[in-house]
Scaffold this motif. Structure first.
Motif, short mmCIF file in Angstrom:
data_model
loop_
_atom_site.label_atom_id
_atom_site.label_comp_id
_atom_site.label_asym_id
_atom_site.label_seq_id
_atom_site.Cartn_x
_atom_site.Cartn_y
_atom_site.Cartn_z
N ILE A 1 -38.72 133.06 14.22
CA ILE A 1 -40.16 133.02 14.49
C ILE A 1 -40.98 132.91 13.21
CG2 ILE A 1 -42.09 134.34 15.45
CD1 ILE A 1 -40.20 135.38 17.59
N PRO A 2 -40.72 133.70 12.15
CA PRO A 2 -41.52 133.52 10.92
C PRO A 2 -41.39 132.13 10.31
CG PRO A 2 -40.37 135.62 10.88
CD PRO A 2 -39.82 134.86 12.04
N ILE A 3 -40.19 131.56 10.32
CA ILE A 3 -40.00 130.22 9.77
C ILE A 3 -40.77 129.19 10.58
CG2 ILE A 3 -38.30 128.44 9.25
CD1 ILE A 3 -36.29 130.57 8.70
N PHE A 4 -40.72 129.34 11.89
CA PHE A 4 -41.45 128.40 12.76
C PHE A 4 -42.95 128.48 12.53
CE2 PHE A 4 -43.66 127.64 16.81
CZ PHE A 4 -43.30 126.32 17.04
N LEU A 5 -43.48 129.69 12.39
CA LEU A 5 -44.92 129.84 12.17
C LEU A 5 -45.34 129.30 10.81
CD1 LEU A 5 -45.49 133.43 13.65
CD2 LEU A 5 -45.99 131.21 14.73
N ILE A 6 -44.53 129.58 9.78
CA ILE A 6 -44.86 129.08 8.44
C ILE A 6 -44.85 127.55 8.43
CG2 ILE A 6 -43.98 128.89 6.09
CD1 ILE A 6 -45.47 131.45 6.57
N PHE A 7 -43.86 126.96 9.04
CA PHE A 7 -43.79 125.49 9.06
C PHE A 7 -44.89 124.90 9.94
CE2 PHE A 7 -42.20 121.40 10.60
CZ PHE A 7 -41.85 120.80 9.41
N LEU A 8 -45.26 125.59 11.01
CA LEU A 8 -46.28 125.07 11.92
C LEU A 8 -47.65 125.03 11.24
CD1 LEU A 8 -47.05 124.15 14.81
CD2 LEU A 8 -47.42 126.56 15.36
N PHE A 9 -48.02 126.12 10.57
CA PHE A 9 -49.34 126.18 9.96
C PHE A 9 -49.37 125.55 8.56
CE2 PHE A 9 -49.43 129.76 12.98
CZ PHE A 9 -50.57 129.43 13.69
N GLY A 10 -48.22 125.37 7.93
CA GLY A 10 -48.20 124.78 6.61
C GLY A 10 -47.71 123.35 6.56
N GLN A 11 -47.54 122.73 7.74
CA GLN A 11 -47.01 121.37 7.77
C GLN A 11 -47.94 120.38 7.08
OE1 GLN A 11 -46.38 119.95 11.75
NE2 GLN A 11 -45.26 118.13 11.11
N LYS A 12 -49.24 120.57 7.23
CA LYS A 12 -50.20 119.66 6.61
C LYS A 12 -50.08 119.70 5.09
CE LYS A 12 -54.40 121.01 6.41
NZ LYS A 12 -55.80 121.41 6.77
N PHE A 13 -50.01 120.90 4.53
CA PHE A 13 -49.88 121.03 3.08
C PHE A 13 -48.51 120.54 2.60
CE2 PHE A 13 -52.93 124.29 4.38
CZ PHE A 13 -53.99 124.00 3.54
#
Length: 307
Positions: free
Chosen positions: A284-296
Motif C-alpha cells: 500500500i505505501p509503495i502504491f500510494l507513493i507511485f500514484l501521487f508521485g507519478q507526475k514528478f
C-alpha cells in the motif's frame, strides 16, 4: 480563343467529378481502419496489462482465502472471504506488524534525506564547479554504478561491526549521507546541465556565492529530479532485503521484508494466507507513493535525458 476556352472547359470538370467521386471511398476506408487499429491496439495492451498484473491480483485474492485453498484454485475469483487473515497476520509474529512498518519507515526517511542532501551537493559540484581531476572522479563515480553490492558487503560488515553499528539502523542510513548512490548523482548532474548558466552568472553579478546559488537558484529548479530521487529511494529501500538481512538480526529491529520472510517456517507449515495479507499491506505505501508521485517521476526522468 473563345472556342478553345470552351473546348477546354469540360476536361477539368470531368476530372473534378472523378476525383470527387473517389475521395469519399478512401476517406471511408481510412475512417474505418483507424477505429479498428485502435481497438486492436487497446485490446492487446489490456491483455498484456492483465497478464502482468495477474500475480498481484492473485496475491490479493489469495490473502482472502483459507490457507488450505490457496494453491488448489489458481483463479482470481474467490469462493469465500477470510478477512481474519489480515487481523491474524498482523499479530502472527513476535511483534505486531506495525513495529516492522515503523522500522522500515525510519530507514526510508533517513535514506531519502541522505540521498537528497548528499547527491544534490555532489551533482552540483560535478555540473557547475571546476576542480582538478573532475573528469576522472566523474568517471569513477559512473563506474561505481556497475559495482554490485555483493562485492562491498563484506568490507562494509567488517567496518560497521568494528564501529558497533550492527543491529542498528546506522549501516543502512549513514552511507546515504556520503553520496554512495551514483545513479542519483548522475541523474541530478544531467538535470543541472539543462539549467541555463546565465542564471548562475546573474546571481554571481549580484554577489552570490556557490552556496547561495545552489540553495536559492539551482535547488528550487531541481524539484522534478529531487522527487524522482525520493521516489526511487523509497521503493528500493522499502523493498531491500539483502542489506537489512545482513545488518539486522534482532526481531524487534526487523523491517517489512524481514518480517514477511519470518512467516515461512522450515519446521512447520507456513501460513501463506497471512503472509499474502501482510504482503498486500506492505504494498500500500509503495502504491500510494507511485500514484501521487507519478507526475514528478515522469517529468524528472524525461528532463534528465535518461531513456
Amino acid at each position: 480563343m473563345t472556342k478553345i476556352d470552351d473546348a477546354a472547359m469540360p476536361a477539368p470538370l470531368a476530372t473534378e467529378t472523378i476525383v470527387t467521386g473517389r475521395q469519399p471511398r478512401s476517406r471511408r476506408r481510412s475512417a474505418f481502419r483507424r477505429p479498428m487499429t485502435s481497438i486492436v491496439r487497446h485490446t492487446l495492451l489490456i491483455a498484456l496489462a492483465l497478464a502482468m498484473l495477474y500475480p498481484v491480483i492473485w496475491m490479493v485474492v489469495s490473502s482472502l482465502r483459507p490457507n488450505d485453498e490457496i494453491f488448489r484454485d489458481p483463479s482470481i475469483i474467490p469462493d469465500s472471504f477470510e478477512i481474519s487473515n489480515y487481523t491474524d497476520g498482523w499479530n502472527a509474529l513476535a511483534y505486531p506488524f506495525n513495529v516492522y512498518m515503523w522500522n522500515s519507515a525510519l530507514i526510508v526517511i533517513g535514506c531519502i534525506v541522505g540521498n537528497l542532501v548528499s547527491c544534490s551537493m555532489a551533482a552540483y559540484a560535478f555540473a557547475r564547479l571546476s576542480f582538478s581531476g573532475k573528469r576522472f572522479w566523474f568517471a569513477v563515480m559512473l563506474l561505481s554504478i556497475m559495482l554490485p553490492i555483493h562485492v562491498i558487503i563484506v568490507p562494509q560488515y567488517v567496518l560497521f561491526s568494528q564501529l558497533g553499528w550492527v543491529n542498528t539502523f546506522l549501516p543502512l542510513i549513514v552511507p546515504k549521507l556520503l553520496a554512495t548512490d551514483a545513479f542519483f548523482i548522475f541523474l541530478m548532474v544531467q538535470f543541472i546541465r539543462g539549467i541555463p548558466k546565465e542564471l548562475d552568472e546573474a546571481a554571481r553579478i549580484d554577489g552570490a556565492g556557490h552556496p547561495r546559488i545552489f540553495l536559492q537558484i539551482i535547488l528550487p529548479l531541481m524539484v522534478p529530479a529531487l522527487a524522482t530521487t525520493a521516489i526511487f529511494t523509497f521503493i528500493w529501500t522499502w523493498n531491500d532485503f539483502f542489506s537489512q538481512l545482513i545488518f539486522l538480526t534482532k526481531p524487534e529491529l526487523y523491517t517489512v521484508p524481514l518480517a514477511l520472510r519470518s512467516f515461512e517456517d522450515a519446521q512447520s507449515s507456513t501460513n501463506y494466507a497471512q503472509m499474502f495479507a501482510m504482503s498486500v499491506v506492505s504494498l500500500i505505501p509503495i502504491f500510494l507513493i507511485f500514484l501521487f508521485g507519478q507526475k514528478f517521476l515522469i517529468k524528472g526522468i524525461a528532463t534528465t535525458g535518461i531513456k
